[in-house]
Design a protein around this motif. Sequence first.
Motif, short mmCIF file in Angstrom:
data_model
loop_
_atom_site.label_atom_id
_atom_site.label_comp_id
_atom_site.label_asym_id
_atom_site.label_seq_id
_atom_site.Cartn_x
_atom_site.Cartn_y
_atom_site.Cartn_z
N GLU A 237 0.84 -1.21 0.00
CA GLU A 237 0.00 0.00 0.00
C GLU A 237 0.87 1.26 0.00
O GLU A 237 1.84 1.35 0.75
N ALA A 238 0.51 2.21 -0.85
CA ALA A 238 1.22 3.49 -0.89
C ALA A 238 0.73 4.39 0.23
O ALA A 238 -0.46 4.40 0.56
N HIS A 239 1.67 5.11 0.82
CA HIS A 239 1.34 6.05 1.90
C HIS A 239 1.80 7.45 1.48
O HIS A 239 2.80 7.98 1.97
N GLY A 240 1.10 8.03 0.52
CA GLY A 240 1.44 9.37 0.05
C GLY A 240 2.53 9.34 -1.01
O GLY A 240 2.88 8.29 -1.56
N HIS A 241 3.07 10.53 -1.30
CA HIS A 241 4.09 10.69 -2.32
C HIS A 241 5.18 11.62 -1.80
O HIS A 241 4.95 12.41 -0.89
N ASN A 242 6.37 11.50 -2.40
CA ASN A 242 7.44 12.42 -2.03
C ASN A 242 7.34 13.68 -2.87
O ASN A 242 6.39 13.86 -3.64
N GLU A 243 8.33 14.58 -2.73
CA GLU A 243 8.27 15.85 -3.43
C GLU A 243 8.37 15.69 -4.94
O GLU A 243 8.02 16.60 -5.69
N ARG A 244 8.83 14.52 -5.40
CA ARG A 244 8.92 14.26 -6.83
C ARG A 244 7.71 13.50 -7.35
O ARG A 244 7.72 12.99 -8.47
N LYS A 245 6.68 13.39 -6.52
CA LYS A 245 5.42 12.72 -6.88
C LYS A 245 5.56 11.21 -7.01
O LYS A 245 4.72 10.54 -7.60
N HIS A 246 6.64 10.63 -6.44
CA HIS A 246 6.81 9.18 -6.46
C HIS A 246 6.07 8.57 -5.28
O HIS A 246 6.15 9.09 -4.16
N PRO A 247 5.34 7.48 -5.48
CA PRO A 247 4.63 6.84 -4.36
C PRO A 247 5.62 6.39 -3.28
O PRO A 247 6.75 5.98 -3.57
N LEU A 248 5.17 6.47 -2.03
CA LEU A 248 5.98 6.06 -0.89
C LEU A 248 5.36 4.82 -0.24
O LEU A 248 4.15 4.75 -0.05
N TYR A 249 6.21 3.86 0.09
CA TYR A 249 5.75 2.63 0.70
C TYR A 249 6.49 2.42 2.03
O TYR A 249 7.62 2.87 2.20
N ARG A 250 5.83 1.74 2.95
CA ARG A 250 6.43 1.46 4.25
C ARG A 250 7.45 0.33 4.10
O ARG A 250 7.14 -0.74 3.57
N LEU A 251 8.68 0.57 4.56
CA LEU A 251 9.74 -0.42 4.42
C LEU A 251 9.36 -1.72 5.10
O LEU A 251 9.61 -2.81 4.56
N GLY A 252 8.75 -1.65 6.27
CA GLY A 252 8.37 -2.87 6.99
C GLY A 252 7.40 -3.73 6.19
O GLY A 252 7.48 -4.96 6.21
N ASP A 253 6.47 -3.10 5.45
CA ASP A 253 5.53 -3.86 4.63
C ASP A 253 6.26 -4.60 3.52
O ASP A 253 5.92 -5.74 3.20
N ALA A 254 7.28 -3.93 2.93
CA ALA A 254 8.06 -4.58 1.88
C ALA A 254 8.87 -5.74 2.45
O ALA A 254 8.97 -6.81 1.84
N LEU A 255 9.45 -5.54 3.63
CA LEU A 255 10.23 -6.61 4.25
C LEU A 255 9.37 -7.83 4.56
O LEU A 255 9.85 -8.96 4.50
N ASN A 256 8.10 -7.59 4.88
CA ASN A 256 7.20 -8.71 5.16
C ASN A 256 6.92 -9.56 3.93
O ASN A 256 6.45 -10.70 4.05
N LEU A 257 7.18 -9.00 2.75
CA LEU A 257 6.97 -9.74 1.51
C LEU A 257 8.20 -10.54 1.12
O LEU A 257 8.20 -11.23 0.10
N LEU A 258 9.25 -10.44 1.93
CA LEU A 258 10.46 -11.20 1.69
C LEU A 258 10.55 -12.33 2.70
O LEU A 258 10.20 -12.17 3.87
N ALA A 259 11.03 -13.47 2.26
CA ALA A 259 11.23 -14.60 3.18
C ALA A 259 12.36 -14.24 4.13
O ALA A 259 13.14 -13.34 3.87
N PRO A 260 12.48 -14.93 5.26
CA PRO A 260 13.52 -14.62 6.26
C PRO A 260 14.93 -14.60 5.66
O PRO A 260 15.77 -13.83 6.10
N GLU A 261 15.18 -15.44 4.66
CA GLU A 261 16.52 -15.48 4.08
C GLU A 261 16.75 -14.35 3.10
O GLU A 261 17.82 -14.23 2.52
N GLY A 262 15.74 -13.50 2.87
CA GLY A 262 15.90 -12.40 1.93
C GLY A 262 15.37 -12.74 0.55
O GLY A 262 15.42 -11.92 -0.34
N GLN A 263 14.83 -13.97 0.38
CA GLN A 263 14.29 -14.34 -0.91
C GLN A 263 12.90 -13.74 -1.06
O GLN A 263 12.16 -13.56 -0.10
N ILE A 264 12.51 -13.45 -2.30
CA ILE A 264 11.19 -12.89 -2.56
C ILE A 264 10.15 -13.95 -2.27
O ILE A 264 10.22 -15.07 -2.76
N ALA A 265 9.17 -13.57 -1.45
CA ALA A 265 8.13 -14.53 -1.09
C ALA A 265 7.20 -14.75 -2.27
O ALA A 265 6.97 -13.86 -3.09
N SER A 266 6.64 -15.92 -2.36
CA SER A 266 5.75 -16.25 -3.48
C SER A 266 4.35 -15.72 -3.19
O SER A 266 4.02 -15.38 -2.07
#
Length: 266
Positions: A237-266
Amino acid sequence: MSSNNTTGTPCHLCGRPSGDDAYACTTCAETLRDALREITGEDLPHGLADDLDTALAKQGTKPERDGARTKASEVPLPIDVRASEAAGVLRNTLATWVRVVHEDQPKPLPVDALPAMAGWLLPLCGWLRGRDYGPECIDEITHAVQQARRAVDIPAVSVYVGPCECGAAVYARTGSPLGTCRECGAQWGVAEQREWMRNAAEDTLMTAAEIARATSRPSALVSPGTVRSWASRGRLEAHGHNERKHPLYRLGDALNLLAPEGQIAS
């Protein structure tokens, strides 16, 4: 007679007037052009793609003794992990933007090679100024080129571990489990400090490119396109935009989509 544009919409990258209604100014577009030329080697003795190939293929041996190699010297050193990571990020970044641009410029796609993809994008630098995604494309490609340039020019000898209690930055030699504060001498576990930083940074808002850089590892490269794919599929989920109008995402949410070993979760 030269003229300086002081009118038009502000560039979404540098804030300077674009001179027209484009999203990026001609100076930033020229920065992208220079970066792509550096990859292809145009007007250069050899390109960045060649330098990365050289770094990846470079294998050292110990000096020969009396004309004969020792047994240890016959074992090649591992490939340059830093160059491998930078090459992967650069390849993923170029491939992502080739696919995005191809939707608006349906010309024959290039082969999956750094010089070919860079050469395919090169004539479109000026055209990209007028696309709403142009600034993000310029930003991501030029950053990936800078990372690759550092990988082939500067050897990696230390990694940032985190802040010490005394306030100084703690670094560790690559591969070492401990980092030592140069100010007070305190030692910190690399894994423990990185886990602490991860927990502290989970609420940090980042762009797709920043998340890709923060989560990529030699064993698991994450491209900005992967992060945008998560968002388009409703997984991020995007949480607003930066000054360049790029969407901003929560780092923790992205990390939750990665497996513990750092692999991309399916």
